[in-house]
Scaffold this motif. Sequence first.
Motif, PDB file in Angstrom:
ATOM      1  N   MET A   1       3.199 -15.100  -2.650  1.00  0.00           N
ATOM      2  CA  MET A   1       3.329 -13.657  -2.525  1.00  0.00           C
ATOM      3  C   MET A   1       4.024 -13.366  -1.191  1.00  0.00           C
ATOM      4  N   GLY A   2       5.025 -12.495  -1.229  1.00  0.00           N
ATOM      5  CA  GLY A   2       5.769 -12.129  -0.035  1.00  0.00           C
ATOM      6  C   GLY A   2       5.030 -11.104   0.811  1.00  0.00           C
ATOM      7  N   THR A   3       5.559 -10.852   1.984  1.00  0.00           N
ATOM      8  CA  THR A   3       4.924  -9.923   2.926  1.00  0.00           C
ATOM      9  C   THR A   3       4.853  -8.511   2.371  1.00  0.00           C
ATOM     10  N   ARG A   4       5.942  -8.045   1.730  1.00  0.00           N
ATOM     11  CA  ARG A   4       5.905  -6.684   1.172  1.00  0.00           C
ATOM     12  C   ARG A   4       4.824  -6.549   0.104  1.00  0.00           C
ATOM     13  N   GLU A   5       4.678  -7.584  -0.728  1.00  0.00           N
ATOM     14  CA  GLU A   5       3.652  -7.548  -1.771  1.00  0.00           C
ATOM     15  C   GLU A   5       2.253  -7.590  -1.155  1.00  0.00           C
ATOM     16  N   THR A   6       2.086  -8.376  -0.095  1.00  0.00           N
ATOM     17  CA  THR A   6       0.795  -8.452   0.593  1.00  0.00           C
ATOM     18  C   THR A   6       0.422  -7.107   1.188  1.00  0.00           C
ATOM     19  N   ILE A   7       1.370  -6.467   1.852  1.00  0.00           N
ATOM     20  CA  ILE A   7       1.119  -5.138   2.432  1.00  0.00           C
ATOM     21  C   ILE A   7       0.750  -4.152   1.324  1.00  0.00           C
ATOM     22  N   GLY A   8       1.501  -4.163   0.230  1.00  0.00           N
ATOM     23  CA  GLY A   8       1.230  -3.252  -0.878  1.00  0.00           C
ATOM     24  C   GLY A   8      -0.140  -3.462  -1.489  1.00  0.00           C
ATOM     25  N   TRP A   9      -0.502  -4.716  -1.689  1.00  0.00           N
ATOM     26  CA  TRP A   9      -1.801  -5.058  -2.261  1.00  0.00           C
ATOM     27  C   TRP A   9      -2.921  -4.556  -1.349  1.00  0.00           C
ATOM     28  N   ASN A  10      -2.799  -4.847  -0.055  1.00  0.00           N
ATOM     29  CA  ASN A  10      -3.824  -4.420   0.898  1.00  0.00           C
ATOM     30  C   ASN A  10      -3.891  -2.903   1.010  1.00  0.00           C
ATOM     31  N   LEU A  11      -2.752  -2.247   1.002  1.00  0.00           N
ATOM     32  CA  LEU A  11      -2.725  -0.788   1.066  1.00  0.00           C
ATOM     33  C   LEU A  11      -3.464  -0.191  -0.125  1.00  0.00           C
ATOM     34  N   ARG A  12      -3.142  -0.676  -1.305  1.00  0.00           N
ATOM     35  CA  ARG A  12      -3.801  -0.154  -2.504  1.00  0.00           C
ATOM     36  C   ARG A  12      -5.293  -0.429  -2.474  1.00  0.00           C
ATOM     37  N   LYS A  13      -5.672  -1.637  -2.081  1.00  0.00           N
ATOM     38  CA  LYS A  13      -7.085  -2.000  -2.024  1.00  0.00           C
ATOM     39  C   LYS A  13      -7.845  -1.065  -1.080  1.00  0.00           C
ATOM     40  N   LEU A  14      -7.318  -0.857   0.118  1.00  0.00           N
ATOM     41  CA  LEU A  14      -7.973   0.015   1.092  1.00  0.00           C
ATOM     42  C   LEU A  14      -8.020   1.461   0.605  1.00  0.00           C
ATOM     43  N   ARG A  15      -6.925   1.917   0.001  1.00  0.00           N
ATOM     44  CA  ARG A  15      -6.859   3.296  -0.486  1.00  0.00           C
ATOM     45  C   ARG A  15      -7.888   3.532  -1.584  1.00  0.00           C
ATOM     46  N   VAL A  16      -7.959   2.610  -2.540  1.00  0.00           N
ATOM     47  CA  VAL A  16      -8.901   2.757  -3.656  1.00  0.00           C
ATOM     48  C   VAL A  16     -10.344   2.651  -3.162  1.00  0.00           C
ATOM     49  N   GLU A  17     -10.610   1.718  -2.233  1.00  0.00           N
ATOM     50  CA  GLU A  17     -11.957   1.584  -1.677  1.00  0.00           C
ATOM     51  C   GLU A  17     -12.425   2.884  -1.034  1.00  0.00           C
TER      52      GLU A  17
END
Length: 91
Positions: A1-17
Amino acid sequence: MGTRETIGWNLRKLRVEQGLSQERLALEAGIDRSYVGRVERGEENVTIDTLEALSNVLQVPVGRLFAELGPDEDRPLPMRAGRKRKDSTSK
């Protein structure tokens, strides 16, 4: 997984939490809602200023958006679509 995908995944996870919609996160960060969606999908090369604005709204250090994901970590579940129901007792 690339950096952009990692940032996106973490952003979504934090936002949904935190129970934030993309629209609410974007509004509070001063960016476009569709841009938040593209960031979450790993389609945008995000600036440091944008990462800082998003992390401020989420009240996390910017570094949390770069956290490597575990191999067995599940994708964050989507939030329920639509508006929140009004309390039936309020008018």
